[in-house]
Scaffold this active site. Structure first.
Site, mmCIF file in Angstrom:
data_model
loop_
_atom_site.group_PDB
_atom_site.id
_atom_site.type_symbol
_atom_site.label_atom_id
_atom_site.label_comp_id
_atom_site.label_asym_id
_atom_site.label_seq_id
_atom_site.Cartn_x
_atom_site.Cartn_y
_atom_site.Cartn_z
ATOM 1 N N CYS A 14 -0.796 15.925 -4.890
ATOM 2 C CA CYS A 14 0.559 15.613 -4.955
ATOM 3 C C CYS A 14 1.916 16.603 -4.151
ATOM 4 O O CYS A 14 2.770 17.689 -4.985
ATOM 5 C CB CYS A 14 0.566 15.513 -6.732
ATOM 6 S SG CYS A 14 -0.397 14.808 -7.560
ATOM 7 N N ASN A 300 -1.569 -8.953 2.207
ATOM 8 C CA ASN A 300 -1.390 -7.877 0.976
ATOM 9 C C ASN A 300 -2.098 -7.227 2.068
ATOM 10 O O ASN A 300 -4.282 -6.939 1.651
ATOM 11 C CB ASN A 300 -1.941 -8.132 -0.506
ATOM 12 C CG ASN A 300 -1.925 -6.695 -0.733
ATOM 13 O OD1 ASN A 300 -1.506 -5.268 -0.931
ATOM 14 N ND2 ASN A 300 -3.245 -6.452 -2.108
ATOM 15 N N CYS A 327 1.505 -1.432 1.818
ATOM 16 C CA CYS A 327 1.825 -0.334 1.290
ATOM 17 C C CYS A 327 1.686 0.877 2.452
ATOM 18 O O CYS A 327 1.754 2.052 2.723
ATOM 19 C CB CYS A 327 0.175 -0.130 0.800
ATOM 20 S SG CYS A 327 -1.311 -0.168 1.894
#
Length: 367
Positions: A14, A300, A327
């Site tokens: 993260c 996509n 993305c």
């Protein structure tokens, strides 16, 4: 979000954990706006910043008696991340049971250094209804008999578990899974119900990892297309299990979804209503081989984007509208540069991957 693994430098995946969430969102919005020339930007879809992942991809380390489910550190030693704060509560609880199953079935974790052992990864997915699919990535089928022997215990200990499979990945390589899948349960697909859509996920199918944001993604596409009265035909390229295809389907409209994964196509076909069909094949090759174009194309693609061949085909074709779900805004910008006659009219950032620099951006293009 607080994380003791991050603080202890055991896991630093993260990368934005020390950045306030509001700043994360504004930075992502600014990045998308700098690359996509849309005149209208809808409010960003944020969703929760923890407990949002519906899929756990866990490398297995340690020993059969004391397995670790998480990642491998630089020395190839297992780091246990069963309590990762990104996972949904259902996944966190289930991973404890899966670890117990590894011990009970005496499954030896694969040792990357010595190239010995069998169990490489645990892949666990939770549906919006709280049901589970477990895939055990193994080096061979050497432990299949023992896994089958102890499977009744696992199903009893984990009542939401519906699908269990073995994925055979024999090569010593940084590859998550192999081509061969052995389904061990009578049920072979996991129902994924959200936003009025009923999808089916098979073991090798793809589904967005953030259920809340995935629902918003499909809902936005449905809203845009519902306002396009002249759309009678549509293609969903890189369709996965058919989320966009089902979202844009409607009375008097025919929709075709195209996906390279035969497993995903089989799952999509299982829930397809009248007027919606699915084809297994390469999206670009399939589109270029068709005699004409539909009114609407939904794409996509993976992070690399749709690429020059498909972008130039769309630019030269007759499709009046394109819905592009990306993305990677940088590859999206490259693709848009190749399609100057298809211009963005609305766009939206969706924070699919909180605590990282990654996000989803959805764009409506009109010719």
């Amino acid at each position: 979000m607080d994380c003791h693994h991050y603080d202890a430098h055991r896991c630093r995946s993260c990368t934005l954990l020390e950045v306030p969430r509001a700043q994360q969102l504004s930075d992502k919005e600014a990045h998308a706006r700098s690359l996509v020339p849309s005149p209208v930007w809808l409010p960003t879809v944020a969703g929760p910043d923890a407990g949002f992942r519906n899929k756990a991809k866990m490398a297995v380390g340690g020993t059969a008696a004391a397995p670790t489910l998480g990642i491998l550190d630089r020395s190839r030693t297992g780091v246990d991340l069963r309590d990762c704060a990104l996972h949904s509560p259902g996944l966190t609880a289930a991973l404890e049971v899966v670890a117990g199953f590894v011990t009970r079935a005496d499954l030896t974790p694969y040792d990357v250094t010595t190239r010995r052992g069998e169990l490489k990864h645990v892949l666990l997915t939770e549906s919006p209804d709280g049901e589970l699919m477990l895939r055990l990535v193994v080096r061979s089928t050497a432990d299949e008999t023992r896994i089958r022997k102890h499977l009744p215990w696992l199903l009893k200990a984990l009542p939401p578990l519906r699908v269990v499979s073995l994925n055979v990945q024999p090569s010593h390589a940084a590859v998550l899974e192999g081509e061969r899948e052995i389904v061990l349960t009578p049920q072979a697909s996991l129902p994924m119900r959200l936003e009025g859509l009923e999808l089916a996920l098979r073991p090798q199918g793809f589904f967005q990892t953030n259920t809340h944001v995935a629902a918003a993604l499909y809902a936005q596409a449905r809203e845009w297309v519902a306002g396009l009265a002249d759309v009678r035909t549509a293609w969903d390229l890189y369709c996965g299990v058919g989320g966009f295809a089902l979202a844009v389907a409607g009375p008097g409209r025919t929709v075709t979804g195209v996906e390279v994964s035969a497993e995903a196509v089989a799952a999509a076909q299982a829930t397809a209503p009248d007027g919606v069909t699915f084809v297994a094949g390469d999206a670009t090759a399939w589109a270029l081989a068709q005699p004409g174009a539909p009114d609407l194309v939904v794409v996509n693609p993976p992070r690399r984007g749709i690429g020059e061949d498909l972008a130039r085909w769309l630019e030269a074709g007759e499709a009046s509208y394109v819905v592009y779900s990306s993305c990677n805004a940088e590859s999206l910008a490259r693709d848009l540069a190749l399609m100057p006659s298809l211009r963005p009219v609305e766009a939206r950032v969706l924070d699919m991957f909180p605590q990282t620099t990654h996000y989803e951006v959805l764009v409506l293009l009109t010719r």
